[in-house]
Design an enzyme around this catalytic site. Structure first.
Site, PDB file in Angstrom:
ATOM      1  N   ALA A 190       0.873  -1.166   0.000  1.00 39.13           N
ATOM      2  CA  ALA A 190       0.000   0.000   0.000  1.00 39.13           C
ATOM      3  C   ALA A 190       0.911   1.217   0.000  1.00 39.13           C
ATOM      4  CB  ALA A 190      -0.874   0.010   1.243  1.00 39.13           C
ATOM      5  N   CYS A 191       0.404   2.348  -0.438  1.00 43.78           N
ATOM      6  CA  CYS A 191       1.326   3.443  -0.688  1.00 43.78           C
ATOM      7  C   CYS A 191       0.655   4.796  -0.598  1.00 43.78           C
ATOM      8  CB  CYS A 191       1.902   3.335  -2.100  1.00 43.78           C
ATOM      9  SG  CYS A 191       2.482   1.711  -2.507  1.00 43.78           S
TER      10      CYS A 191
END
Lengths: 385, 424, 501, 157
Positions: free
Chosen positions: A19-20
């Protein structure tokens, strides 16, 4: 031959799950500005990463060598540098090279050496190959063959700066506030399953295309098998790779415009297609019929950039976030609204685009700013000054 | 002045009243009957006689049907004369009732032949509830009865008397009982049933004299048969038959044959006057002529047709024929149409006998003219229906008598049409 | 000759529950039950029972149970009861053993060794109750890329005929004559309701079903029964049947007694004559002959319909499939060894062909390796039992599947394998008009449509769990499969990793 | 009014309609008791006709002009003007079987043991007539019908 996959993905997982946080800024008038803003924005989204990767792409930063391919290469060992430079000598005409300036930064541990080479294809290219394809092949060759060397970026008048660490540390390390670019994208990683290595951080690049990506592409298996039919080798085993190759296939090789490509990656539902105007129905249906295997399914937000253009796109049911901000000729794309407001407190307009609805910022020479307007396709929003 | 005047309060009269009320909710109806009872089921007087049912239980309709249908019921009143020009009926005692529409549903009257010794106590006919009551009144003193006539009525009173514990002898002019309704094998089966229930049969005989006993021989003591045989008894039932009760129209404009002549609308030749039931000669689809078919269902349907026509809803009588369901000592018997054809020319007779079961159909040109089913009557209705509809049964005539005979033997289109149409 | 073959089943009647209503007597088409008027009781002749359960299902008091005859031979792994009895039968008849349905032998069922993935924390699963979930699939040839007209303003690409199906499950070829008109009607109506296709099989299409043509695949097989211009025109897809999974390499035989007046009219053969489909098409002795037939059919229908070619899955299916695509087939239909039939020699049914799982995997891989996977849709058949099998087939690379036996089971079939006798007590595989009435097309179509609905809901559940909302993201996505209890070679052929990897 | 139509093209001749009709008209409403313990046993009011491939179950058509009602000697049979159902008052029925003769459908059964007729009563005590509810092949169709709107042929008849 080195096993790049093993470096990128030591556990041999199907794909790297992470995730980012994403951020992109573009001045569509072409006016250049420093990396300070994007650093500030990425710092604000600290919690979207876990210190295992951060990176930036900047466009318009090398005006002095604008017509040359700027290769950013990391070397893990002196031998790798020697071998690479020997390879470059035989493959390109080298205009200039230098270390990429850095400063010691807390949190950046054991960095590799990063150098940049401004090169021209010159007489090395066989007659039947275009420059871009030649460069791609050479980059793939270095990445696949030379142990301890990896090409970060290979476009003209742009560069990728990335590594293992929080993005604010990476930015500080690479002294981004000293560069002037008209388009910046940034990325903060939260991988679940890899120790992270410098080459594995985002942005992902080939030529001047960069992709920063938040998400996990659940259709990766078929996207990859499909792209492999066209000769792409998905060596990195990261799902971001299929986005980049998909863009390359559809835009560069099949000649489709980005608005249409968006309809391949995030197509309207059949029920929406049936309600669309007749001409669109036919186009959308045909795209889904011909490119079903390039539907990027599962949660994602990407910011795709290349010279003069920045595109934000989410999956068609918007499982991952994207917010757009506009002020004058400046377009912001971000995982959250907060960093936009932080760097631009007087932003004129912000909105959350619908799932699968691309937001495109384009460099323009036309005078005066314009607000985004819906297009004939009903879904596409273009930001043009 | 009532709109509708109905003389007769049995099947025909009730059929008419009910039909009128389906069409005309308000028109004034007067019904006159010389019997004092609300409409009762005439065939059930034997049940009454043997004590199985009381008056309430043999009522043909609920006793409030007159009030609910706003009918002026003049029960126990006898019409003695019709003033046809004036459209008036004169009751005993002189009262007159007018009509717009008149229905003559006067039924039949028992035939009592001339016999020596009539007038004694203990002699009765058996067609009305009063007859049954009269016999009932005598039953305490009676031990033996002679029933004169082995027809429908005779058989029915015989069974009732047997049930009451009397010894019963039946005297029949013909060589077998039920000769008019049944063919010989069927009659024999009935006779077997009678004999096994202790009934004595005297066929080919008539009663010459009714002998008396007691003071002045005023009480029945026995009968003397045509062959001189003497039978002791204390009860004589005369059950020779009925004839149409036509006295009211005798010597009027209303056309009379054996019964009152009517057309397909049950209308007589005089405007405004209809007739139905045992008194009328309606169409018989077997004999293809207008004739007496004195059975209850025909009376009701005839009355119903008359009622509709009287109330202005033109309706045709599709015809009836003699059709009876009998049950003697548990043996079911049904019969319809031409059972004893005068000549067998051009007829085809199919029959089957097996123990208590006897079945017969009479065909002419592939069409059923008459049926007799005994013992197993379950499918008789279907066969009767085919007879009524004039269906050519040539293709499956051999199956008509089988236990599983049914509509499935009909050609597909006819079968489907029938099943569907039946519901409407 | 006295038979040595023992009863297969024991009919148990609970006399305390039997009310003597004789419903079982009316329902057993093999005349197992009869009414003993003398004893006023129902009796059963055990040796006639085929285990179809018709009586047990219809008995209003549940008085009947069917058990396997426990009569045991001496234990012998080699000479198992079935093989002993087959020898008895052949010794008694001197003939080829015929049977119906698909093989009942324990061939490895790879579906049972493949497991599916599901989303957990890193990507969300999608809730099909709340989000759209798309199962639509277009069957037909696709170009390699989409081309736009000048200025990107219009679409330049023109597609070959495409046929949408709303659920990736179609009804397998089952010919009118083998199955009853009511079965055909049930299939046609259910396909129409569910937005999928049914396949006529080789036996033509009854004109009263022409109205379902938009949901019909009209088959052309080696006997050419029932094939005429209107038949081809009325269908949505034309299928050339080369082979069948239950009997690869051999033809078909509809016995004359099943060729009723109506069957004869539809098949265009004389009533009461045997309908023999030759083993090969006598005009196809090579791949180029196949190509000619494909184009003849396209020409005959003005290039308005995709042409499917169906083969039995055999050893070199991948190479054959590649040839078929190059010969112009728009759809490749593969029928695996567990595919069923109305009648086949037992020895063929049980021993010839390969499992469909392996065939899908190798054909899909081969077509991708040759870069021609887009040129044809891939339809798989042969023993699909549930939505899990369907999903796995699609993940291996199929576009859609055909179900035959599952469809028959939906209509009541208990897989008693008596199809070849023509006495099907459930009124399915028979042309006896007393028996065919047993399948009310109203009910048959409802049951089939329910089955498709149920499976499509299940497929949607699985897709949602995988975190995708369109079937195309599953198709060929073998990363969503893992193998359990499979050898390296099996994993390699299937193109999947070992579970845990 | 409601009517029951047999659909012979799907009637499978199983006789479950008869069985369930019998049970519905039994005292216990329990199939096993109804058959094995109740004497006299209840009588089914529907009858399967089967001849080769032709079969259908027929019960009272509840005719518009019911011959049985018109023929009934005792007034036991009535056609309900509201529901259209032809009913029998078993108190009044004497078992003369005249209606049996007059019903052209053979739909009235002489219940010999009770000396009364047995005929379809539309199972007014149930939600749906037992024959219709229990026909395993939907070969008995319950339709609502008005005089203005005669019944449609079943869609796939």
């Amino acid at each position: 031959m080195k096993d790049l996959a093993l470096i990128q993905n030591p556990h041999r997982d199907d794909k790297v799950m992470d995730a980012c946080g994403l951020f992109g800024i573009m001045d569509t008038s072409g006016k250049r500005f420093s990396g300070a803003d994007i650093l500030k924005a990425m710092t604000n989204m600290h919690d979207r990463g876990n210190g295992l990767g951060g990176g930036f792409a900047a466009y318009g930063i090398y005006p002095d060598h604008a017509e040359y391919y700027a290769l950013h290469i990391i070397f893990m060992t002196p031998a790798a540098r020697r071998e690479t430079e020997d390879f470059l000598k035989h493959s390109f005409y080298r205009v200039h090279d230098e270390d990429v300036p850095t400063r010691p930064t807390k949190g950046i541990v054991n960095p590799p050496q990063l150098r940049r080479y401004f090169v021209d294809v010159g007489e090395h290219r066989p007659a039947d190959v275009v420059d871009n394809d030649y460069v791609v092949e050479r980059v793939m060759e270095i990445n696949a063959r030379i142990d301890g060397a990896f090409v970060f970026s290979s476009g003209k008048n742009m560069g990728v700066f990335k590594g293992v660490g929080f993005p604010e540390d990476i930015g500080n390390y690479f002294r981004l506030e000293e560069y002037q670019g008209y388009l910046w994208t940034g990325h903060s990683r939260f991988p679940t399953n890899t120790p992270g290595w410098w080459g594995g951080a985002h942005p992902f690049n080939i030529l001047d295309w960069t992709v920063v990506h938040n998400g996990e592409i659940s259709s990766y298996g078929i996207n990859r098998r499909y792209l492999e039919q066209f000769g792409y080798k998905c060596t990195m085993q990261t799902d971001t790779e299929v986005v980049a190759y998909g863009v390359d296939l559809l835009i560069r090789r099949h000649g489709l415009p980005i608005e249409v490509v968006a309809k391949v990656f995030a197509p309207p539902f059949w029920s929406q297609i049936e309600r669309a105007p007749k001409a669109d129905q036919e186009l959308f249906r045909t795209l889904r019929q011909v490119y079903p295997s390039l539907l990027l399914n599962g949660p994602f937000t990407v910011i795709i950039a290349h010279q003069g253009e920045m595109i934000g796109l989410t999956d068609r049911i918007r499982l991952r976030p994207l917010t757009v901000g506009v002020k004058g000729s400046i377009v912001y794309l971000a995982s959250e609204e907060a960093p936009i407001r932080l760097v631009c407190p007087d932003v004129e307009k912000t909105w959350i685009p619908n799932g699968g609805e691309p937001v495109v910022g384009r460099l323009s020479t036309a005078p005066g700013p314009q607000l985004p307007t819906p297009t004939r396709r009903g879904i596409l929003v273009e930001v043009a000054p | 002045m009532p709109e509708y005047l109905i003389i007769g309060n049995s099947a025909g009269g009730i059929g008419a009243v009910e039909a009128i009320r389906e069409v005309d909710k308000d028109g004034a109806i007067t019904i006159v009957s010389d019997e004092p009872y609300p409409a009762y089921s005439r065939p059930m007087i034997s049940e009454y006689l043997c004590g199985e049912r009381n008056l309430e239980q043999i009522l043909y309709r609920p006793s409030d049907m007159y009030s609910r249908n706003h009918i002026d019921a003049r029960l126990g009143k006898k019409v003695v004369k019709l003033h046809i020009d004036a459209r008036q009926a004169e009751l005993e005692g002189g009262e007159k009732i007018g009509w717009e529409k008149l229905l003559l549903a006067t039924g039949g009257t028992p035939i009592v032949p001339a016999m020596e010794g009539m007038g004694k106590r203990g002699i009765s006919t058996f067609t009305t509830l009063d007859d049954a009551k009269a016999i009932e009144a005598l039953k305490g003193q009676a031990r033996r009865a002679v029933v004169i006539g082995g027809g429908l009525i005779g058989m029915s009173v015989t069974e009732a008397l047997v049930k009451l514990g009397l010894e019963v002898a039946v005297v029949e002019l013909m060589d077998r009982v039920l000769g008019a309704l049944l063919d010989e094998p069927a009659s024999r089966l009935v006779e077997t049933k009678l004999l096994s229930n202790g009934v004595k049969l005297y066929t080919d005989k008539t009663v010459k004299t009714i002998a008396g006993r007691g003071a002045n021989d005023s009480i029945v003591g026995g009968v003397v048969l045509s062959d001189g045989q003497k039978l002791d008894c204390d009860l004589v039932i005369v059950a020779i038959g009925v004839s149409p009760r036509t006295q009211l129209v005798k010597d009027t404009l209303v056309k009379l044959n054996r019964g009152i002549v009517v057309d397909n609308h049950m209308a007589t030749n005089v405007a405004g006057i209809h007739a139905c039931g045992d008194v009328a000669e309606a169409y018989d689809y077997v004999y293809r002529t207008f004739r007496l078919t004195p059975i209850w269902p025909n009376a009701y349907v005839g009355g119903r047709v008359a009622g509709f026509n009287m109330a202005g809803k033109t309706t045709e009588y599709r015809g009836g024929t003699n059709a009876n369901s009998l049950k003697y000592f548990g043996l079911p018997v049904v019969t319809a149409g031409m059972v004893n054809p005068p000549s067998k020319d051009g007829l085809e007779i199919i029959s089957k006998a097996e123990g208590d079961v006897y079945k017969k159909v009479i065909l002419k040109g592939g069409r059923i003219q008459g049926i007799v089913f005994m013992g197993d009557i379950q499918r008789s209705g279907i066969v009767f229906g085919l007879m009524r509809d004039g269906v050519d049964v040539t293709g499956f005539k051999d199956k008509l008598l089988s236990e599983d005979f049914g509509l499935s033997y009909l050609p597909e289109s006819m079968r489907k049409e029938k099943i569907k149409a039946g519901s409407r | 000759m006295k038979t040595y073959v023992p009863n297969k089943f024991i009919v148990e009647r609970d006399e305390s529950k039997c009310v003597g209503c004789q419903v079982c007597v009316t329902q057993c088409s093999f005349e197992t039950h009869s009414w003993d008027g003398e004893e006023q009781a129902v009796k059963s002749q055990q040796d006639r029972c085929v285990g179809c359960h018709r009586c047990a299902m219809f008995c209003p008091t549940g008085a009947i149970t069917i058990r396997r005859n426990p009569l045991e031979y001496r234990e012998n792994y080699n000479w198992r009861a079935e093989y002993i009895e087959d020898v008895y039968k052949q010794a008694e008849t001197g003939g080829v053993l015929l049977t119906g349905m698909g093989t009942d032998k324990p061939h490895k069922i790879y579906w049972d060794h493949l497991v599916l993935n599901a989303s957990q924390v890193t990507n969300p699963s999608i809730d099909p109750l709340r989000e759209p979930m798309e199962l639509r699939t277009y069957l037909g040839r696709k170009p390699e890329k989409v081309e736009l007209g000048p200025g990107n303003a219009s679409l330049k690409t023109r597609l070959a005929p495409q046929v949408p199906i709303e659920v990736p499950v179609m009804f397998s070829a089952m010919s009118y004559g083998a199955v009853s008109i009511n079965v055909h009607e049930s299939l046609a109506r259910a396909a129409t309701e569910a937005g999928t296709l049914f396949n006529t099989g080789e036996g033509g299409l009854h004109p009263k079903l022409y109205k379902y043509g938009q949901n019909t695949i009209v088959q052309v097989a080696s006997g050419r029964f029932g094939v005429h211009a209107e038949y081809l025109d009325v269908g949505r897809v034309i299928e050339i049947k080369i082979g069948q999974g239950a009997k690869p390499g051999i033809g078909g035989h509809l016995p004359g007694e099943k060729v009723s007046k109506e069957v004869a009219e539809v098949r265009m053969i004389p009533m009461g004559t045997d309908a023999l489909s030759p083993a090969p098409h006598h005009d196809i002795y090579s791949i180029e002959d196949l190509s000619q037939l494909i184009y003849a059919l396209k020409e005959a229908t003005n290039y308005t319909k995709p042409v499917s070619v169906k083969i039995a899955a055999v050893h070199n299916a991948a190479a054959i499939a590649s040839g078929m695509v190059r010969a112009g087939a728009d759809i490749i239909a593969l029928d695996g060894i567990r595919g069923a039939t109305g009648a086949a020699p037992k020895i063929i049914r049980d021993n010839v062909g390969i499992p469909i799982e392996l065939a899908i995997a190798s054909v899909d891989s081969r077509l991708r390796a040759e870069g021609i996977r887009n040129q044809a849709s891939l339809v798989a058949a042969g023993g699909f039992r549930n939505a899990g099998d369907v999903v796995k087939a699609i993940a291996l690379g199929a576009d859609a599947v055909y179900i035959g036996t599952a469809a028959l089971i939906a209509m009541g079939c208990a897989v008693c394998q008596q199809c070849h006798t023509g006495k099907c007590a459930w009124g399915i595989c028979t042309s006896d008009i007393t028996l065919t009435k047993r399948l009310n097309p109203d009910i048959g179509s409802r049951r089939l449509a329910n089955l498709l609905r149920a499976w499509s809901l299940e497929i949607k559940d699985i897709l949602g769990g995988l975190g995708v909302n369109a079937l195309e993201s599953l198709r060929g996505n073998r990363l969503h499969l893992r193998g359990v209890d499979l050898t390296d070679t099996e994993l390699k052929v299937l193109g999947v990793q070992m579970a845990g990897e | 009014m409601k009517r029951i139509y047999p659909r012979e093209e799907v009637c499978i001749g199983c006789r479950l309609c008869e069985v369930h009709c019998l049970v519905a008209h039994s005292k216990s409403k329990d199939i096993i008791k109804a058959y094995k313990r109740e004497t006299p046993r209840a009588v089914p009011r529907i009858r399967l006709e089967a001849r080769g491939p032709v079969s259908f179950a027929l019960n009272c058509r509840h005719c518009e002009e019911p011959s049985c009602v018109q023929a009934c000697l005792t007034g036991a049979l009535k056609k309900d003007p509201d529901t259209g159902i032809v009913t029998v008052d078993t108190e009044k029925c004497v078992g003369c079987w005249t209606c049996v003769l007059f019903c052209q459908y053979g739909a009235i059964t002489p219940d010999v043991e009770r000396g009364k007729i047995a005929k379809c009563d539309f199972c007014m005590h149930l939600k749906e007539p037992a024959c219709v509810a229990n026909c395993p092949n939907e070969a008995l169709l319950l339709v609502e019908e008005t005089p203005e709107k005669p019944p449609k042929e079943p869609a796939h008849a």
